[in-house]
Design a protein around this motif. Structure first.
Motif, PDB file in Angstrom:
ATOM      1  N   SER A 240      -8.594  36.901  24.642  1.00 43.77           N
ATOM      2  CA  SER A 240      -7.385  36.491  23.934  1.00 43.77           C
ATOM      3  C   SER A 240      -7.733  35.726  22.668  1.00 43.77           C
ATOM      4  O   SER A 240      -8.834  35.167  22.532  1.00 43.77           O
ATOM      5  N   VAL A 241      -6.785  35.726  21.738  1.00 45.44           N
ATOM      6  CA  VAL A 241      -6.875  34.937  20.506  1.00 45.44           C
ATOM      7  C   VAL A 241      -5.719  33.954  20.547  1.00 45.44           C
ATOM      8  O   VAL A 241      -4.550  34.360  20.567  1.00 45.44           O
ATOM      9  N   ASN A 242      -6.042  32.662  20.564  1.00 49.92           N
ATOM     10  CA  ASN A 242      -5.027  31.616  20.704  1.00 49.92           C
ATOM     11  C   ASN A 242      -4.767  30.966  19.347  1.00 49.92           C
ATOM     12  O   ASN A 242      -5.685  30.411  18.727  1.00 49.92           O
ATOM     13  N   VAL A 243      -3.520  31.043  18.888  1.00 51.39           N
ATOM     14  CA  VAL A 243      -3.145  30.495  17.582  1.00 51.39           C
ATOM     15  C   VAL A 243      -2.216  29.306  17.793  1.00 51.39           C
ATOM     16  O   VAL A 243      -1.111  29.454  18.325  1.00 51.39           O
ATOM     17  N   ARG A 244      -2.665  28.098  17.380  1.00 48.37           N
ATOM     18  CA  ARG A 244      -1.817  26.911  17.423  1.00 48.37           C
ATOM     19  C   ARG A 244      -1.265  26.602  16.033  1.00 48.37           C
ATOM     20  O   ARG A 244      -0.092  26.337  15.860  1.00 48.37           O
ATOM     21  N   THR A 245      -2.146  26.618  15.042  1.00 46.94           N
ATOM     22  CA  THR A 245      -1.757  26.491  13.640  1.00 46.94           C
ATOM     23  C   THR A 245      -2.634  27.439  12.837  1.00 46.94           C
ATOM     24  O   THR A 245      -3.543  28.074  13.393  1.00 46.94           O
ATOM     25  N   HIS A 246      -2.409  27.522  11.532  1.00 47.30           N
ATOM     26  CA  HIS A 246      -3.190  28.465  10.729  1.00 47.30           C
ATOM     27  C   HIS A 246      -4.669  28.108  10.690  1.00 47.30           C
ATOM     28  O   HIS A 246      -5.521  28.972  10.454  1.00 47.30           O
ATOM     29  N   ASP A 247      -5.022  26.824  10.927  1.00 53.00           N
ATOM     30  CA  ASP A 247      -6.429  26.433  10.911  1.00 53.00           C
ATOM     31  C   ASP A 247      -6.913  25.955  12.282  1.00 53.00           C
ATOM     32  O   ASP A 247      -7.938  25.283  12.389  1.00 53.00           O
ATOM     33  N   ASP A 248      -6.181  26.315  13.323  1.00 49.54           N
ATOM     34  CA  ASP A 248      -6.574  25.976  14.690  1.00 49.54           C
ATOM     35  C   ASP A 248      -6.415  27.223  15.555  1.00 49.54           C
ATOM     36  O   ASP A 248      -5.453  27.378  16.307  1.00 49.54           O
ATOM     37  N   ILE A 249      -7.390  28.118  15.414  1.00 49.77           N
ATOM     38  CA  ILE A 249      -7.385  29.382  16.130  1.00 49.77           C
ATOM     39  C   ILE A 249      -8.669  29.483  16.946  1.00 49.77           C
ATOM     40  O   ILE A 249      -9.756  29.184  16.435  1.00 49.77           O
ATOM     41  N   SER A 250      -8.546  29.879  18.188  1.00 55.04           N
ATOM     42  CA  SER A 250      -9.716  29.966  19.061  1.00 55.04           C
ATOM     43  C   SER A 250      -9.708  31.280  19.835  1.00 55.04           C
ATOM     44  O   SER A 250      -8.679  31.957  19.940  1.00 55.04           O
ATOM     45  N   LEU A 251     -10.875  31.625  20.368  1.00 54.14           N
ATOM     46  CA  LEU A 251     -11.044  32.847  21.149  1.00 54.14           C
ATOM     47  C   LEU A 251     -11.395  32.479  22.585  1.00 54.14           C
ATOM     48  O   LEU A 251     -12.203  31.572  22.820  1.00 54.14           O
ATOM     49  N   LYS A 252     -10.796  33.188  23.523  1.00 55.68           N
ATOM     50  CA  LYS A 252     -11.172  33.074  24.924  1.00 55.68           C
ATOM     51  C   LYS A 252     -11.910  34.359  25.299  1.00 55.68           C
ATOM     52  O   LYS A 252     -11.384  35.464  25.094  1.00 55.68           O
ATOM     53  N   LEU A 253     -13.100  34.217  25.878  1.00 57.46           N
ATOM     54  CA  LEU A 253     -13.878  35.382  26.270  1.00 57.46           C
ATOM     55  C   LEU A 253     -13.629  35.709  27.743  1.00 57.46           C
ATOM     56  O   LEU A 253     -13.120  34.884  28.505  1.00 57.46           O
ATOM     57  N   THR A 254     -13.984  36.912  28.118  1.00 56.72           N
ATOM     58  CA  THR A 254     -13.683  37.371  29.474  1.00 56.72           C
ATOM     59  C   THR A 254     -14.422  36.571  30.537  1.00 56.72           C
ATOM     60  O   THR A 254     -13.981  36.526  31.695  1.00 56.72           O
ATOM     61  N   ASP A 255     -15.553  35.945  30.197  1.00 56.07           N
ATOM     62  CA  ASP A 255     -16.308  35.157  31.182  1.00 56.07           C
ATOM     63  C   ASP A 255     -15.921  33.683  31.161  1.00 56.07           C
ATOM     64  O   ASP A 255     -16.583  32.853  31.771  1.00 56.07           O
ATOM     65  N   GLY A 256     -14.840  33.351  30.438  1.00 60.60           N
ATOM     66  CA  GLY A 256     -14.356  31.974  30.415  1.00 60.60           C
ATOM     67  C   GLY A 256     -14.863  31.137  29.265  1.00 60.60           C
ATOM     68  O   GLY A 256     -14.384  30.013  29.052  1.00 60.60           O
ATOM     69  N   ARG A 257     -15.813  31.633  28.500  1.00 63.26           N
ATOM     70  CA  ARG A 257     -16.305  30.860  27.356  1.00 63.26           C
ATOM     71  C   ARG A 257     -15.246  30.803  26.255  1.00 63.26           C
ATOM     72  O   ARG A 257     -14.378  31.675  26.177  1.00 63.26           O
ATOM     73  N   GLU A 258     -15.348  29.785  25.417  1.00 64.52           N
ATOM     74  CA  GLU A 258     -14.369  29.576  24.352  1.00 64.52           C
ATOM     75  C   GLU A 258     -15.082  29.424  23.016  1.00 64.52           C
ATOM     76  O   GLU A 258     -16.149  28.801  22.935  1.00 64.52           O
ATOM     77  N   VAL A 259     -14.469  29.996  21.977  1.00 65.19           N
ATOM     78  CA  VAL A 259     -14.992  29.881  20.614  1.00 65.19           C
ATOM     79  C   VAL A 259     -13.904  29.286  19.740  1.00 65.19           C
ATOM     80  O   VAL A 259     -12.823  29.870  19.602  1.00 65.19           O
ATOM     81  N   VAL A 260     -14.178  28.107  19.171  1.00 67.16           N
ATOM     82  CA  VAL A 260     -13.258  27.511  18.209  1.00 67.16           C
ATOM     83  C   VAL A 260     -13.587  28.106  16.838  1.00 67.16           C
ATOM     84  O   VAL A 260     -14.681  27.886  16.306  1.00 67.16           O
ATOM     85  N   TRP A 261     -12.645  28.841  16.274  1.00 66.85           N
ATOM     86  CA  TRP A 261     -12.877  29.556  15.016  1.00 66.85           C
ATOM     87  C   TRP A 261     -12.296  28.794  13.831  1.00 66.85           C
ATOM     88  O   TRP A 261     -12.796  28.895  12.723  1.00 66.85           O
TER      89      TRP A 261
END
Length: 263
Positions: free
Chosen positions: A203-224
């Motif tokens: 999933s791609v989680n969008v809170r604001t235009h500069d606060d977007i993160s990725l959730k990976l299938t194994d539970g890891r998270e990437v703050v983009w």
């Protein structure tokens, strides 16, 4: 004859040169007329062949390039008129109708395949994100276009989670950029994510235009962060994953100062 002057000889030469020039011009004129008549007959024959004969009639429609759509669905919407001259088929009108009434179609070429066929060469949109709507899913392509709603989520396509609140600190981002802009920002990020990460992005989680993160299938998270400097963030993330393979949290929002934690 010996007494003939030079002036007399020159006069006879000039007089004798007149008739051959006129004869040559008449021959050229006849040739021009013959060619003109031949062109008229050729043009009439070509016109009859294209518009008056049964040798170039639209008799069938072929469809290529479909993946989700069926050829029958495309033919029905295209509504190609059959039985008339192939040259009279309005290919632009058919293409416009298909793009207008079938949003899944990104592009279509309508071509005449002489002597009897119209070919519809379809390019369908490909989803890069999905938005949940009740029990269904809205497909979004690489241009940010929401083009179709399906009951079953296509495999391997990440979900777009818009968690922007209508009030509070994140509401300002929604008011400033609007939902459509935030969706396009998420699409930009999906395009810049390394292929190895894109394949396992849940999933791609969008809170604001500069606060977007990725959730990976194994539970890891990437703050983009924002969608800016996407290529640099992609390269940084690739290096970070190799350097810290056991980490659970990665931050590439500032690509020159990445961080990882957990593990």
């Amino acid at each position: 004859m010996a007494g003939t002057t030079t002036a007399e000889r020159g006069g006879r030469q000039r007089e004798s040169s007149g008739p051959p020039v006129r004869r040559l011009w008449r021959r050229h004129l006849r040739l021009i007329i013959i060619l003109a008549v031949a062109l008229v007959f050729l043009g009439s024959g070509a016109f009859w062949l294209l518009y008056g004969s049964d040798l170039a009639r639209a008799e069938r429609v072929s469809v290529s390039g479909t993946r989700v759509l069926t050829p029958g669905q495309v033919r029905e919407v295209a509504a190609v008129p059959l039985g008339g001259p192939l040259a009279m088929v309005d290919t632009e009108a058919i293409a416009s109708r298909l793009r207008r009434e079938m949003p899944r179609i990104a592009a279509v070429d309508v071509v005449r395949s002489w002597p009897h066929e119209i070919g519809l060469e379809v390019t369908e949109r490909t989803p890069v994100l999905l938005m949940r709507k009740g029990g269904e899913f809205i497909e979004i392509d690489a241009e940010g276009v929401r083009y179709a709603t399906v009951s079953k989520a296509p495999r391997g396509v990440p979900r777009l989670e818009l968690t922007v609140r209508r009030s509070g600190t994140t509401a300002a981002s929604l008011r400033r950029f609007g939902e459509e802009r935030l969706v396009r920002e998420a699409v930009r990020i999906v395009r810049d994510v390394p292929d190895s990460v894109a394949r396992v992005t849940r999933s791609v989680n969008v809170r604001t235009h500069d606060d977007i993160s990725l959730k990976l299938t194994d539970g890891r998270e990437v703050v983009w962060g924002s969608a800016e400097k996407g290529a640099a963030k992609g390269r940084t993330l690739t290096a970070l994953l190799k350097a810290a393979p056991d980490a659970r949290h990665f931050d590439v929002s500032v690509p020159t100062a990445p961080a990882s934690s957990g593990g």
